[in-house]
Structure formats: C-alpha cells, structure tokens
Design a protein around this motif. Structure first.
Motif, PDB file in Angstrom:
ATOM      1  N   ALA A  62       0.825  -1.212   0.000  1.00  0.00           N
ATOM      2  CA  ALA A  62       0.000   0.000   0.000  1.00  0.00           C
ATOM      3  C   ALA A  62       0.860   1.263   0.000  1.00  0.00           C
ATOM      4  CB  ALA A  62      -0.930  -0.004   1.208  1.00  0.00           C
ATOM      5  N   LYS A  63       2.000   1.238   0.696  1.00  0.00           N
ATOM      6  CA  LYS A  63       2.869   2.412   0.739  1.00  0.00           C
ATOM      7  C   LYS A  63       3.408   2.730  -0.650  1.00  0.00           C
ATOM      8  CE  LYS A  63       5.151   5.688   2.849  1.00  0.00           C
ATOM      9  NZ  LYS A  63       4.459   6.840   3.470  1.00  0.00           N
ATOM     10  N   ALA A  64       3.687   1.706  -1.442  1.00  0.00           N
ATOM     11  CA  ALA A  64       4.179   1.925  -2.800  1.00  0.00           C
ATOM     12  C   ALA A  64       3.113   2.592  -3.667  1.00  0.00           C
ATOM     13  CB  ALA A  64       4.624   0.602  -3.416  1.00  0.00           C
ATOM     14  N   ILE A  65       1.867   2.188  -3.490  1.00  0.00           N
ATOM     15  CA  ILE A  65       0.769   2.821  -4.217  1.00  0.00           C
ATOM     16  C   ILE A  65       0.684   4.301  -3.843  1.00  0.00           C
ATOM     17  CG2 ILE A  65      -1.737   2.863  -4.590  1.00  0.00           C
ATOM     18  CD1 ILE A  65      -0.449   0.433  -5.822  1.00  0.00           C
ATOM     19  N   GLU A  66       0.755   4.578  -2.544  1.00  0.00           N
ATOM     20  CA  GLU A  66       0.685   5.967  -2.080  1.00  0.00           C
ATOM     21  C   GLU A  66       1.830   6.794  -2.640  1.00  0.00           C
ATOM     22  OE1 GLU A  66       1.780   8.162   2.035  1.00  0.00           O
ATOM     23  OE2 GLU A  66       0.179   6.670   2.220  1.00  0.00           O
ATOM     24  N   SER A  67       3.050   6.254  -2.608  1.00  0.00           N
ATOM     25  CA  SER A  67       4.212   6.996  -3.099  1.00  0.00           C
ATOM     26  C   SER A  67       4.085   7.292  -4.589  1.00  0.00           C
ATOM     27  CB  SER A  67       5.495   6.201  -2.832  1.00  0.00           C
ATOM     28  OG  SER A  67       5.727   6.067  -1.443  1.00  0.00           O
ATOM     29  N   THR A  68       3.587   6.334  -5.349  1.00  0.00           N
ATOM     30  CA  THR A  68       3.427   6.536  -6.787  1.00  0.00           C
ATOM     31  C   THR A  68       2.397   7.619  -7.075  1.00  0.00           C
ATOM     32  OG1 THR A  68       3.949   4.193  -7.138  1.00  0.00           O
ATOM     33  CG2 THR A  68       2.954   5.380  -8.979  1.00  0.00           C
ATOM     34  N   ILE A  69       1.312   7.624  -6.338  1.00  0.00           N
ATOM     35  CA  ILE A  69       0.300   8.675  -6.515  1.00  0.00           C
ATOM     36  C   ILE A  69       0.888  10.036  -6.175  1.00  0.00           C
ATOM     37  CG2 ILE A  69      -1.889   9.575  -5.626  1.00  0.00           C
ATOM     38  CD1 ILE A  69      -2.835   6.685  -5.344  1.00  0.00           C
ATOM     39  N   GLY A 203      12.640  15.501  -2.512  1.00  0.00           N
ATOM     40  CA  GLY A 203      11.774  16.331  -1.689  1.00  0.00           C
ATOM     41  C   GLY A 203      10.519  15.616  -1.234  1.00  0.00           C
ATOM     42  N   LEU A 204      10.014  14.708  -2.071  1.00  0.00           N
ATOM     43  CA  LEU A 204       8.840  13.913  -1.698  1.00  0.00           C
ATOM     44  C   LEU A 204       9.183  12.821  -0.690  1.00  0.00           C
ATOM     45  CD1 LEU A 204       7.200  13.415  -5.225  1.00  0.00           C
ATOM     46  CD2 LEU A 204       6.318  14.833  -3.363  1.00  0.00           C
ATOM     47  N   ASP A 205      10.473  12.525  -0.517  1.00  0.00           N
ATOM     48  CA  ASP A 205      10.947  11.488   0.397  1.00  0.00           C
ATOM     49  C   ASP A 205      10.374  10.114   0.042  1.00  0.00           C
ATOM     50  OD1 ASP A 205      12.495  10.566   2.504  1.00  0.00           O
ATOM     51  OD2 ASP A 205      10.889  10.795   3.975  1.00  0.00           O
ATOM     52  N   VAL A 206      10.326   9.830  -1.264  1.00  0.00           N
ATOM     53  CA  VAL A 206       9.833   8.526  -1.723  1.00  0.00           C
ATOM     54  C   VAL A 206      10.968   7.604  -2.130  1.00  0.00           C
ATOM     55  CG1 VAL A 206       7.594   9.408  -2.465  1.00  0.00           C
ATOM     56  CG2 VAL A 206       9.509   9.418  -4.074  1.00  0.00           C
ATOM     57  N   VAL A 311      -6.881  10.718  -2.513  1.00  0.00           N
ATOM     58  CA  VAL A 311      -5.990  11.391  -3.454  1.00  0.00           C
ATOM     59  C   VAL A 311      -5.958  12.890  -3.168  1.00  0.00           C
ATOM     60  CG1 VAL A 311      -5.597  11.957  -5.883  1.00  0.00           C
ATOM     61  CG2 VAL A 311      -6.278   9.634  -5.244  1.00  0.00           C
ATOM     62  N   ALA A 312      -7.114  13.472  -2.859  1.00  0.00           N
ATOM     63  CA  ALA A 312      -7.165  14.903  -2.534  1.00  0.00           C
ATOM     64  C   ALA A 312      -6.371  15.211  -1.276  1.00  0.00           C
ATOM     65  CB  ALA A 312      -8.619  15.338  -2.365  1.00  0.00           C
ATOM     66  N   THR A 313      -6.416  14.306  -0.305  1.00  0.00           N
ATOM     67  CA  THR A 313      -5.643  14.491   0.921  1.00  0.00           C
ATOM     68  C   THR A 313      -4.141  14.445   0.625  1.00  0.00           C
ATOM     69  OG1 THR A 313      -7.401  13.495   2.254  1.00  0.00           O
ATOM     70  CG2 THR A 313      -5.198  13.563   3.228  1.00  0.00           C
ATOM     71  N   LEU A 314      -3.723  13.508  -0.226  1.00  0.00           N
ATOM     72  CA  LEU A 314      -2.316  13.417  -0.612  1.00  0.00           C
ATOM     73  C   LEU A 314      -1.877  14.672  -1.363  1.00  0.00           C
ATOM     74  CD1 LEU A 314      -2.086   9.690  -1.814  1.00  0.00           C
ATOM     75  CD2 LEU A 314      -1.357  10.637   0.380  1.00  0.00           C
TER      76      LEU A 314
END
Length: 481
Positions: A62-69, A203-206, A311-314
């Motif tokens: 799930a973290k990978a999905i979030e980072s990609t978005i 900067g995104l720390d991904v 997505v809006a929160t991210l």
C-alpha cells in the motif's frame, strides 16, 4: 566515426525521450514482506513470492501505491480512478518469474509535465516544459554480476552470478512523451530534466534517488530527422546512472546517428549500452515492441481503485516544489539574478541553498560551491552533487573559519580531506593537525626561534627590506603546521 555535436544539430532535428526508473524507499518489497535494505549479502532477502515459486501469491504494498500517486500529483498527472497490474513476459536470468508484474495499458498516473531550467548562452536560464506520458508502478528485477572480464560486463566474462535481493523492490517508471523543439540543446535539456526530477523525488521522500547505487537510473531515447521530415528511428541507451552520463549519452547518440545518416546508412531500433570510460555506447539488442511482451492482466492481483478523497488528501499534503523553494530562498537571501543564473548553470543552486540551510552565510556557501568544490568536481569528471561532501559538512568548515579555528588555506585542506574520504571536517582537522595556532605565547616562541635561526633575514628586515620577512614567515608556518 561521428559528427561533432554542434555540427550534427545544425543539420538534423533531434527528438529525445527519457524513461526514468526509481526504486521506492519502502521497508518491504512490492508484493511480499522481504527487506529492501541495500548492500545485504546476495540472495538473503528473498522468499517464495519474489522468487516466483509455484503457489506463492502476491499482495500489493500500500505504501508503494501511495508513493506513486504522490509522484504523479507532483508531476501534475491525472490519477486513475481504476487501474490494474499486468504480466510483462520475457526471459532474462535476473528475473526469477520470467515475467515482470507491471502496468501496461492502465497506468496509475498519466498526462503530466515538469518544468525545468536550462542554462542558456546569455546566462539567463531558459524554462522548458517536459511532457510526461505516464507514471506506472512495477517490480524491479534482480542483478547480474559478470565475473572474469576486465569491464564487469558480459563481454569477456568467464561466468555470471545473480543476486535476487533487488527482485521485487517497488519500481516506479516515469516516461516522458517525445520531447521536440530542443534545438541545439537536447543533451543539456535531458540532464536538466533528470536533475529536476531527482530533486523533486528527494523532496517527496519517496526514494533516496542514489544513481550510483541504481535506485534511480535512466533509459535515454534519441532520434534524428532532417527538418520538415518525419521523426527518425530511435535508439534506447539503457540504465544510464549519473546526471553527467545522461548528457553524454545524448551527445554520443546524436553524433553517432548523424554520421550514419550522412553516410546514407539506416538507424536500427535497438537498445544500447553506455560506457562511462569512453563516453560512447555500443549495440545491445533489437528493441521489442509492446506486442512482443504478451501483456495480459495479472490474475493474482485485484484492480486498484484509489479513493478520490484520499488522493485529494495526498495532494494537499505535497511539499513545496523544488523550483518554488529555490525561487523563495534565493529571493529571501538577497541573491542576485546573476548569482542564481551562475549557480543554475553550474548545477549547484540546490547545494548552495542546502549549505545555507545548514547554517552558512549565503556568500560563503556560494563561493565554496562555485569555487573550490566546482574545481574538484571538474577535476574528477563528476557533478558537484556527486562529490563525497555534504552541504552540512561545507557549513561546518565555514563555521570553523568564522570561529578562528581555520584560515582559508587550511579550510581548503580540510575540504580536500573530506573529499578524499578521510572523515568529517572535525576528524580531518584532528588527523592532519590543521587547527590554527592562536596561542600568543606559542606563536611568539616560534617567531623568536625563526629569527635566531635566520639572523641574516632578520637584519634585512630591520634594514627596511620587508620582502625578506617571507623566509621568517615560512619558518613560523613550518614550525606551527
């Protein structure tokens, strides 16, 4: 043979494209719980899932999905409301499953862009918009080690070993659309794009985006055509792993293709391998089309449907873009447009700003990165960002000078020691005995000894020949280190 870069671009129009692969900095792999720490013993971070053993079933990270978005949002992409993974089928020794779980016709992020600043001849940076076609998520392959040859490549090797620790690590692929209209500067624009992209991802720390470790690497596409004609056949230089090499790979391919086209020869669609030593590429294999990979939907994974509210929160939580931060900081520090342009042209603006953020005055930070450190980078044939000294360490040296612990000459020696891998500035000062002698008694004693040892020089100074003091100063410097 090749045609000089400027001459080739005066005759042909270039089209470039970049496919950038970025390993995400997640604690576990894309579809299993294996560790992702870099540098572990070979084949110690594997399990039945990432080795593709029969019956093993993947589960999405799930973290990978979030980072990609978050990457897609930072690149102004549209985020899919529904997408899924596919199997990309091909055989390669470092891919244990003989297929790669990737995304094909339904990527997570599409239709974005990234503005980059490119040094211009008049000193004023030019802004170029790079169109992004897609950002999709997949898994990385393992790593082959070719043993017995002189270059570490398969040519000339006696045997090969495979390390599957990297297999299954989340890998984001960021694909540009064809970039046209680059004129006489395709290589410079390619380097500027990868530089800006690396800063954005950091900067995104991904990801740690360490190109020397392979956590960020680029495939560079180049084609040439005569003005007014359709695009030419492209080549793809694979796995370019430094900012400097991105620029050199484009230059090399422009020069190579121009020579072939002038000679009436055909450009072959192929992958090519870049040599850091020669700055040129060699032929790899013919380039496959999508149909050759026999894509089909991954049957063991459910589709992904990101909640628009999530997505809006991210989006709302994205950090300040590097370009915006640079503009704000340069304005706030009172740096002139000429200063900013010089630092952009030298590729050190972010390093200067980071050094200031670590406590150094802006003028001192600028002087170090545009002066001694720029010279060190040029001498080593690397980018300033790849030097083995951090902005924090430069700020530490500046503080030592400001506090009287070092003078300018000793400070350069300390920086050279850090660049040579001798440790932190404080460790180099101690190991080399470089601290300034400020005790008045010690200095006076050294002066008396120098005068006693060189009476002739002392007499000349007393007689008004002040140039003779140089010998006495040198003796004191030797005595005090």
């Amino acid at each position: 043979m090749s045609v000089p870069y400027a001459e080739a671009l005066a005759e042909f129009e270039p089209v470039i494209g970049l496919e950038t692969h970025v390993e995400l900095g997640t604690a576990s792999k894309m579809f299993c719980g294996c560790d992702t720490t870099f540098g572990a013993e070979p084949n110690t971070q594997t399990c039945p899932v990432c080795l593709g053993l029969p019956g093993a079933l993947p589960v999405v990270n799930a973290k990978a999905i979030e980072s990609t978005i978050r990457i897609g949002l930072a690149l102004h992409c549209e985020i899919a409301t529904w997408c899924r993974f596919a199997r990309k089928n091909y055989f390669y020794p470092d891919m244990p499953k003989n297929f790669q779980t990737s995304q094909y016709d339904e990527p997570l992020c599409t239709e974005g862009w990234l503005d980059v600043e490119v040094p211009a001849e008049d000193g004023v940076p030019q802004t170029v918009r790079i169109p992004i076609e897609r950002v999709h998520l997949e898994e990385d392959t393992g790593k082959s080690l070719h043993v017995g040859g002189a270059t570490g490549r398969i040519q000339g090797a006696s045997h090969s070993l495979v390390d599957y620790n990297r297999a299954g690590i989340p890998l984001v692929e960021i694909v540009t659309k064809p970039v046209v209209g680059t004129g006489a500067r395709p290589a410079e624009i390619a380097k500027a794009y990868v530089t800006e992209l690396r800063d954005l991802l950091r900067g995104l720390d991904v990801s740690d985006v360490r190109m020397e470790q392979g956590s960020m690497r680029c495939d560079v596409n180049v084609s040439l055509n005569l003005p007014g004609q359709g695009w030419g056949t492209r080549s793809e230089t694979k796995n370019v792993n430094s900012l400097r090499s991105v620029e050199r790979a484009v230059r090399s391919e422009v020069e190579r293709q121009a020579a072939r086209l002038r000679a009436g020869e055909r450009i072959v669609q192929e992958t090519r391998h870049f040599s850091e030593a020669s700055g040129t590429s060699s032929s790899g294999r013919s380039k496959e089309e999508a149909m050759d990979y026999r894509y089909f939907p991954e049957p063991d994974l459910v589709p992904i449907a990101p909640d628009p509210a999530w997505v809006a929160t991210l989006r709302a939580a994205l950090p300040e873009a590097p370009s915006v931060r640079r503009q704000r900081m340069t304005t706030g520090l009172g740096l002139s447009a000429a200063d900013s342009a010089a630092m952009v042209n030298a590729g050190v603006l972010d390093l200067v700003l980071a050094t200031v953020a670590a406590g150094a005055p802006a003028a001192e930070a600028r002087n170090w990165w545009l002066g001694h450190l720029a010279q060190a980078a040029n001498a080593g044939g690397v980018d300033a960002a790849d030097l083995s000294i951090t902005p924090g360490q430069v700020a530490e040296v500046v503080a030592l000078v400001a506090g009287g612990g070092l003078n300018a000459g000793l400070a350069r020696q300390v920086v050279d020691g850090v660049l040579a891998g001798e440790g932190s500035p404080a460790e180099v000062v101690t190991a080399r005995g470089l601290a300034v002698v400020s005790d008045e008694g010690t200095l006076l004693s050294a002066v008396d000894e120098a005068i006693t040892a060189a009476p002739d020089a002392a007499d000349k100074v007393r007689a008004g020949k002040l140039a003779a003091a140089g010998a006495l100063v040198g003796a004191v410097m030797r005595a005090t280190g």
